[in-house]
Structure formats: structure tokens, C-alpha cells
Design a protein around this motif. Structure first.
Motif, PDB file in Angstrom:
ATOM      1  N   GLN A   1      -1.474  -7.283  -5.934  1.00  0.00           N
ATOM      2  CA  GLN A   1      -0.746  -6.709  -4.806  1.00  0.00           C
ATOM      3  C   GLN A   1      -1.579  -6.863  -3.541  1.00  0.00           C
ATOM      4  OE1 GLN A   1      -0.022  -2.438  -4.897  1.00  0.00           O
ATOM      5  NE2 GLN A   1       1.983  -2.735  -3.936  1.00  0.00           N
ATOM      6  N   VAL A   2      -0.956  -7.354  -2.490  1.00  0.00           N
ATOM      7  CA  VAL A   2      -1.654  -7.572  -1.224  1.00  0.00           C
ATOM      8  C   VAL A   2      -2.054  -6.224  -0.620  1.00  0.00           C
ATOM      9  CG1 VAL A   2      -1.510  -8.547   1.087  1.00  0.00           C
ATOM     10  CG2 VAL A   2      -0.359  -9.697  -0.820  1.00  0.00           C
ATOM     11  N   THR A   3      -3.337  -6.132  -0.243  1.00  0.00           N
ATOM     12  CA  THR A   3      -3.843  -4.898   0.367  1.00  0.00           C
ATOM     13  C   THR A   3      -4.317  -5.094   1.803  1.00  0.00           C
ATOM     14  OG1 THR A   3      -6.039  -5.310  -0.582  1.00  0.00           O
ATOM     15  CG2 THR A   3      -4.526  -3.905  -1.848  1.00  0.00           C
TER      16      THR A   3
ATOM     17  N   ARG B   1       3.178 -10.054   2.891  1.00  0.00           N
ATOM     18  CA  ARG B   1       2.845  -8.860   3.648  1.00  0.00           C
ATOM     19  C   ARG B   1       2.160  -7.842   2.737  1.00  0.00           C
ATOM     20  NH1 ARG B   1       3.144 -12.002   6.936  1.00  0.00           N
ATOM     21  NH2 ARG B   1       4.600 -12.174   8.703  1.00  0.00           N
ATOM     22  N   VAL B   2       1.487  -6.872   3.330  1.00  0.00           N
ATOM     23  CA  VAL B   2       0.830  -5.819   2.566  1.00  0.00           C
ATOM     24  C   VAL B   2       1.852  -5.126   1.668  1.00  0.00           C
ATOM     25  CG1 VAL B   2      -0.337  -3.582   2.722  1.00  0.00           C
ATOM     26  CG2 VAL B   2      -0.998  -5.440   4.268  1.00  0.00           C
ATOM     27  N   GLY B   3       1.468  -4.955   0.401  1.00  0.00           N
ATOM     28  CA  GLY B   3       2.348  -4.324  -0.575  1.00  0.00           C
ATOM     29  C   GLY B   3       3.102  -5.299  -1.449  1.00  0.00           C
TER      30      GLY B   3
ATOM     31  N   VAL C   1      -6.479 -10.183   1.078  1.00  0.00           N
ATOM     32  CA  VAL C   1      -7.143  -9.555  -0.058  1.00  0.00           C
ATOM     33  C   VAL C   1      -6.075  -8.886  -0.897  1.00  0.00           C
ATOM     34  CG1 VAL C   1      -8.828  -7.823  -0.801  1.00  0.00           C
ATOM     35  CG2 VAL C   1      -9.260  -9.182   1.264  1.00  0.00           C
ATOM     36  N   ALA C   2      -6.172  -9.024  -2.214  1.00  0.00           N
ATOM     37  CA  ALA C   2      -5.181  -8.442  -3.112  1.00  0.00           C
ATOM     38  C   ALA C   2      -5.874  -7.728  -4.260  1.00  0.00           C
ATOM     39  CB  ALA C   2      -4.254  -9.520  -3.657  1.00  0.00           C
TER      40      ALA C   2
END
Length: 243
Positions: A53-55, A35-37, A63-64
Motif C-alpha cells: 500500500q502506497v504511504t 496515490r497514497v492508500g 514508498v509502500a
């Protein structure tokens, strides 16, 4: 918690963000449910890695942002295992175990007494499975240097391979000299040759010996071909690269 590892192309390290798509992206989003973050690790399998870190999330990609980069030098001596082809699921088991323990290159060998032979499409599919197994095992064991799985080698090609090795040892149950007591190089390629379940032929032993290989005994027990490479690698690594 250990961060999940994903494989990317080398050029991904030239950017401050990385896109995971294809099989790796699908695995990250659908299977691992990132998940994002959340954080992950990317590697090119050739020593480079980065914590990210996933963005951005999509259906089967993400995208990370790259947070920290690092590089790990290739371990020495380089450990190569020439592996006669085990039958059935034992083949992938051999590759998995050798990868997890730290083998640097795996060379499938068309030994005379192999039960299984690789020809045509079967060879291509088998080699693909070996390489996929090695990649999966390298990710699971957090290796930054993934083992190279070579094309199928004949005995003549294995002999050529030994020409550039610093040392080579053939596992053979009929000799008394233990692998645990032989001298090991600190640099270069150290090659272990694992024969098939039916054993290495005298002609093969003679050809390998003429190329500089020495026959050694792993231990009093006779292991399966699929586990002998892992056990022999553990003996070598405990005397060279493991602290």
C-alpha cells in the motif's frame, strides 16, 4: 480491479517497506498515477511477490508498506524456446507473445538463414530490447517468474544447450510427426527450436539431431517465425502445465 505490478530487487523483500524509484517509480507515479492508500504488487521476477500500500509519494518515486507476501514455485517442466532472430518489429512481437503465454527462457539464435544479424553495438541494443520486452510482457501478464533472455547463441552453443535438456523438438514443416503427439517430460528443460523465415538448413538439423533433438511439425499451416514459438509453446503447455 487488477493491481499494477512493478519489479524490484530481491533484497526489497527483506524489509516491511519498499521504495520504488528509477524507471519503476516514475512509471508508478507519472504514468499509473498511483496515490497514497492505493495498492500495488511488487515482484523480483523469481517467484516472490508482495501486495503493498502506497504511504508516501514524491515527484517520481514512492514508498509502500508491505501487506502480504507470497512465493510461487518455478513451473515444471521448464520451457525454453531457441528463437532464430526475426526481422524488424517481429522480433519484439515474438518475445512478447512467448512471455505472455508462459515460456521460461528465450534463447536468440544466430541461424544460418537469419535475415537479421547481430554484431557489435547492434547486438547489445537488440538484446536490451528483447529483455525489456520480456519484462514488460511479464508484468502485463502478472507472471512472478520472468523469462530469462539469454545472450545470442551460435548453432554450436545451441547444441551445447541441448546436452542438459530433458527433451528437444525442432519445428520443421517438411516432417509429418506432430508436436501434439510426442512424449513430453514432466521435469527438466523442454526445448523448442524455431528457425528463421528461410527455414533451418540441413546442416543445422543434422547438428541438432546429433545432440538429441527430434524434428516435429506444428501443424498444416506454415507460421511466421515470430508466431511459431508462441503456438508451439501453447501446444506444450496445454499438455503439461495448464490444468
Amino acid at each position: 480491479m487488477t493491481l499494477p505490478v512493478f519489479v524490484v530487487d530481491a533484497d526489497a523483500f527483506a524489509h516491511d517497506t519498499v521504495t520504488l524509484d528509477g524507471d519503476e517509480g516514475r512509471h508508478a507515479v507519472v504514468v499509473r498515477r498511483l496515490r497514497v492508500g492505493e495498492h500495488l504488487v511488487i515482484t523480483d521476477g523469481r517467484g516472490r511477490a508482495a501486495e503493498c500500500q502506497v504511504t508516501v509519494l514524491a515527484k517520481a518515486s514512492l514508498v509502500a508498506a508491505v501487506l502480504v507476501r507470497r512465493f510461487e514455485a518455478a513451473p515444471l517442466p521448464r520451457l525454453v524456446v531457441v528463437q532464430a532472430i526475426p526481422k524488424g518489429d517481429h522480433a519484439e512481437r515474438a518475445v512478447d507473445l512467448m512471455t505472455e503465454i508462459g515460456v521460461d527462457a528465450i534463447v536468440p539464435w544466430a541461424a544460418a538463414r537469419n535475415v537479421v544479424t547481430w554484431k557489435g553495438d547492434r547486438a547489445d541494443k537488440a538484446l536490451h530490447r528483447w529483455r525489456a520486452t520480456a519484462t514488460a510482457a511479464a508484468k502485463q501478464s502478472r507472471r512472478l517468474w520472468h523469462p530469462q533472455v539469454a545472450d545470442l547463441h551460435s548453432t554450436a552453443q545451441v547444441v551445447e544447450l541441448l546436452a542438459g535438456a530433458a527433451a528437444c523438438y525442432v519445428l520443421h514443416e517438411s516432417v509429418s510427426r506432430p508436436l501434439a503427439g510426442v512424449p513430453l517430460p514432466a521435469q527438466g528443460d523442454l526445448v523448442l527450436v524455431v528457425g528463421p523465415e528461410g527455414g533451418i538448413t540441413e546442416d543445422e538439423v543434422e547438428a541438432l539431431g546429433a545432440a538429441g533433438a527430434q524434428t516435429v511439425r506444428l501443424g498444416p499451416e506454415v507460421l511466421r517465425s515470430s508466431s511459431a514459438g508462441m503456438a508451439a509453446a501453447a501446444v506444450v503447455l496445454s499438455r503439461t502445465r495448464w490444468p
